[in-house]
Design a protein around this motif. Sequence first.
Motif, mmCIF file in Angstrom:
data_model
loop_
_atom_site.group_PDB
_atom_site.id
_atom_site.type_symbol
_atom_site.label_atom_id
_atom_site.label_comp_id
_atom_site.label_asym_id
_atom_site.label_seq_id
_atom_site.Cartn_x
_atom_site.Cartn_y
_atom_site.Cartn_z
ATOM 1 N N GLN A 54 0.842 -1.210 0.000
ATOM 2 C CA GLN A 54 0.000 0.000 0.000
ATOM 3 C C GLN A 54 0.871 1.252 0.000
ATOM 4 O O GLN A 54 0.598 2.222 -0.706
ATOM 5 C CB GLN A 54 -0.926 0.000 1.207
ATOM 6 C CG GLN A 54 -2.120 -0.924 1.009
ATOM 7 C CD GLN A 54 -2.976 -1.023 2.252
ATOM 8 O OE1 GLN A 54 -2.570 -0.623 3.328
ATOM 9 N NE2 GLN A 54 -4.154 -1.595 2.102
ATOM 10 N N GLY A 63 -1.164 0.994 -9.417
ATOM 11 C CA GLY A 63 -2.354 0.229 -9.023
ATOM 12 C C GLY A 63 -3.577 1.087 -8.819
ATOM 13 O O GLY A 63 -4.559 0.642 -8.254
ATOM 14 N N GLY A 64 -3.531 2.338 -9.268
ATOM 15 C CA GLY A 64 -4.739 3.150 -9.262
ATOM 16 C C GLY A 64 -5.003 3.917 -7.989
ATOM 17 O O GLY A 64 -6.021 4.553 -7.844
ATOM 18 N N THR A 66 -5.212 6.853 -5.712
ATOM 19 C CA THR A 66 -5.211 8.283 -6.009
ATOM 20 C C THR A 66 -4.065 8.979 -5.282
ATOM 21 O O THR A 66 -3.854 8.751 -4.104
ATOM 22 C CB THR A 66 -6.539 8.896 -5.546
ATOM 23 O OG1 THR A 66 -7.565 8.160 -6.146
ATOM 24 C CG2 THR A 66 -6.629 10.345 -5.946
ATOM 25 N N GLN A 67 -3.334 9.797 -5.995
ATOM 26 C CA GLN A 67 -2.245 10.526 -5.360
ATOM 27 C C GLN A 67 -2.793 11.834 -4.808
ATOM 28 O O GLN A 67 -3.298 12.657 -5.558
ATOM 29 C CB GLN A 67 -1.143 10.806 -6.370
ATOM 30 C CG GLN A 67 -0.464 9.547 -6.846
ATOM 31 C CD GLN A 67 0.736 9.845 -7.701
ATOM 32 O OE1 GLN A 67 1.724 10.377 -7.232
ATOM 33 N NE2 GLN A 67 0.651 9.503 -8.965
ATOM 34 N N VAL A 68 -2.711 11.975 -3.503
ATOM 35 C CA VAL A 68 -3.163 13.214 -2.880
ATOM 36 C C VAL A 68 -1.981 14.170 -2.870
ATOM 37 O O VAL A 68 -0.903 13.828 -2.389
ATOM 38 C CB VAL A 68 -3.659 12.939 -1.448
ATOM 39 C CG1 VAL A 68 -4.053 14.230 -0.777
ATOM 40 C CG2 VAL A 68 -4.832 11.978 -1.478
ATOM 41 N N ARG A 140 -8.819 16.601 -13.286
ATOM 42 C CA ARG A 140 -7.554 15.915 -13.015
ATOM 43 C C ARG A 140 -6.405 16.884 -12.761
ATOM 44 O O ARG A 140 -5.359 16.508 -12.234
ATOM 45 C CB ARG A 140 -7.202 14.995 -14.188
ATOM 46 C CG ARG A 140 -7.023 15.707 -15.511
ATOM 47 C CD ARG A 140 -7.010 14.719 -16.650
ATOM 48 N NE ARG A 140 -5.914 13.784 -16.520
ATOM 49 C CZ ARG A 140 -4.892 13.691 -17.361
ATOM 50 N NH1 ARG A 140 -4.849 14.460 -18.419
ATOM 51 N NH2 ARG A 140 -3.946 12.830 -17.181
ATOM 52 N N ASN A 143 -5.817 20.170 -7.969
ATOM 53 C CA ASN A 143 -5.299 19.408 -6.826
ATOM 54 C C ASN A 143 -5.600 20.096 -5.511
ATOM 55 O O ASN A 143 -5.259 21.270 -5.336
ATOM 56 C CB ASN A 143 -3.778 19.250 -6.963
ATOM 57 C CG ASN A 143 -3.429 18.311 -8.088
ATOM 58 O OD1 ASN A 143 -3.454 17.106 -7.940
ATOM 59 N ND2 ASN A 143 -3.129 18.879 -9.253
ATOM 60 N N LYS A 144 -6.217 19.347 -4.619
ATOM 61 C CA LYS A 144 -6.492 19.882 -3.281
ATOM 62 C C LYS A 144 -5.455 19.324 -2.316
ATOM 63 O O LYS A 144 -5.254 18.118 -2.239
ATOM 64 C CB LYS A 144 -7.902 19.492 -2.833
ATOM 65 C CG LYS A 144 -8.976 20.188 -3.640
ATOM 66 C CD LYS A 144 -10.338 19.969 -3.074
ATOM 67 C CE LYS A 144 -11.013 18.670 -3.391
ATOM 68 N NZ LYS A 144 -10.381 17.498 -3.774
ATOM 69 N N ILE A 145 -4.793 20.226 -1.613
ATOM 70 C CA ILE A 145 -3.813 19.782 -0.611
ATOM 71 C C ILE A 145 -4.522 19.590 0.726
ATOM 72 O O ILE A 145 -4.270 18.652 1.449
ATOM 73 C CB ILE A 145 -2.668 20.829 -0.480
ATOM 74 C CG1 ILE A 145 -1.930 20.926 -1.821
ATOM 75 C CG2 ILE A 145 -1.702 20.447 0.634
ATOM 76 C CD1 ILE A 145 -0.993 22.087 -1.928
ATOM 77 N N GLU A 146 -5.415 20.513 1.031
ATOM 78 C CA GLU A 146 -6.205 20.395 2.259
ATOM 79 C C GLU A 146 -7.674 20.589 1.910
ATOM 80 O O GLU A 146 -8.008 21.482 1.115
ATOM 81 C CB GLU A 146 -5.769 21.460 3.270
ATOM 82 C CG GLU A 146 -6.431 21.291 4.617
ATOM 83 C CD GLU A 146 -6.010 22.360 5.605
ATOM 84 O OE1 GLU A 146 -5.089 23.129 5.291
ATOM 85 O OE2 GLU A 146 -6.633 22.420 6.675
ATOM 86 N N CYS A 147 -8.525 19.735 2.466
ATOM 87 C CA CYS A 147 -9.939 19.761 2.096
ATOM 88 C C CYS A 147 -10.760 19.203 3.251
ATOM 89 O O CYS A 147 -10.284 18.335 3.972
ATOM 90 C CB CYS A 147 -10.118 18.894 0.849
ATOM 91 S SG CYS A 147 -11.799 18.553 0.377
ATOM 92 N N PHE A 150 -15.808 14.770 3.019
ATOM 93 C CA PHE A 150 -15.932 13.387 3.510
ATOM 94 C C PHE A 150 -15.718 13.246 5.023
ATOM 95 O O PHE A 150 -15.949 12.181 5.570
ATOM 96 C CB PHE A 150 -14.970 12.433 2.806
ATOM 97 C CG PHE A 150 -15.129 12.365 1.306
ATOM 98 C CD1 PHE A 150 -16.299 12.773 0.693
ATOM 99 C CD2 PHE A 150 -14.102 11.887 0.514
ATOM 100 C CE1 PHE A 150 -16.447 12.710 -0.682
ATOM 101 C CE2 PHE A 150 -14.235 11.816 -0.865
ATOM 102 C CZ PHE A 150 -15.409 12.230 -1.464
ATOM 103 N N THR A 151 -15.219 14.289 5.683
ATOM 104 C CA THR A 151 -14.992 14.161 7.126
ATOM 105 C C THR A 151 -16.196 14.721 7.892
ATOM 106 O O THR A 151 -16.922 15.570 7.379
ATOM 107 C CB THR A 151 -13.720 14.919 7.561
ATOM 108 O OG1 THR A 151 -13.792 16.238 7.047
ATOM 109 C CG2 THR A 151 -12.477 14.234 7.035
#
Lengths: 220, 226
Positions: A54, A63-64, A66-68, A140, A143-147, A150-151
């Motif tokens: 992982q 392997g897909g 997602t790169q944060v 694509r 890019n979000k560094i901080e978001c 979902f929390t």
Amino acid sequence: MNTSHQTATVSSKDGATPPAPRTRRRRNVAVVAALTGILGAMGTLVYFAVPLYQLFCQVTGFGGTTQVAAKAPGAVPGRVVTVRFDTNVARDMPWQFSPPAPVEVRLGEERLVAFAAQNTGNEPMLGTATFNVTPFKVARYFNKIECFCFTEQLLMPGERKEFPVTFFVDPAIADDPNAGDVTAITLSYTFYNKGAAALDEYLNRSRATAGRAVPREMNQ
Amino acid sequence: MKGLLLALALTVLNAPGASAHSLKSLEDDLHDKEFYFQPLDKQAPDFALMDADGRPVSLRDLRGKVVVLHFIYTNCPDVCPLHADRIAEIQEMVNRTPPMRDAVQFLTITSDPIRDTPEVMRKYGEAHGLAPVNWTFLTSGTERPTVTRDLVQKFGHKFTEVEGGYQVHSVVTHVIDREGRWRANFHGLKFQPINLVLYINALVNDVHGAEAAKKRGLWDKLRELF
């Protein structure tokens, strides 16, 4: 009988003296220890195979996974993109959710903005947000560094809170012929009520965390 | 002092997560909090069916959209209407945001193509509040009644037909990603609708994952066979 004869013959051919019993035992112990070590190392590798894989996937994107984004590459001179913000709230939520003002950013430039939400109801409420980036063809490159999506976000009655978002637009957008016409990107968030059961669970977890902290406090 | 600590604990728990917006982190979170969530990652069974007006619809046609799919039959007296209501509730939440509405397709597939005629199908959506903007009721038609029954089984359900035209199969909401991969099941009706909405949203925004899926190599395909 036959075996001992062959052994004696071999020793005689090599011209070596057979090791003393104590030395042989020591060597045997060393071999067993080495083999046990190798077995242990293999077992450890097997045990940690999944987290290691992982980690590999997270680092390489293989392997897909997602790169944060962790860091913006820095502003690139030239093209400027307008980023607009939009907010929505689910039907059953007495929350006022406000977007920040639009900003203009250079490609690769890191930018911090803050959304704000206030619970105008009389009850504590646990919310959680989804997000969208439009036009979809440039998602694509956004890019979000901080978001805060979902929390779980708790707002007590009347409470107002700011939710920071840090982002940058990937300079690679400049090399995409399909995205050449895009001058504005919209980032939208929608808050939903997580419901009474999730709120109770959240408060219980909070109380348990506070409860665990109390004895330590009293001991001091 | 305890109140202060509770406030501190709430603040810590409430701190926005820096990397909490990826599909992977959401899957981990749902694994811990949503008992009825089952993550998957395999090619979804393809199908070629038609809507109530006879228009063909296949799963392949829906590439680029997240598909939320479930099976019912309109003669079902108990759980199917509740399942349809639940899907309508989720659709209403998803459609709250226009970009999500355009990126998600809801499909209801009948497991009883003989009784569920086009006329019956047309009335069903309206009765359960399913909006036709991104919802479709599909059938294999009266001439091929076993096709959707076989499909029910391909999606992992045990299917039994009992007396009186009743059928027995599991209540599962299937989620398929934009590349046609079967990514999750939400079992029964007790899952939290918001958790399915969050998962759909994460799949819609999983741009890098969708690109990686397109590049899936021979080794990955071979591995899937086992």
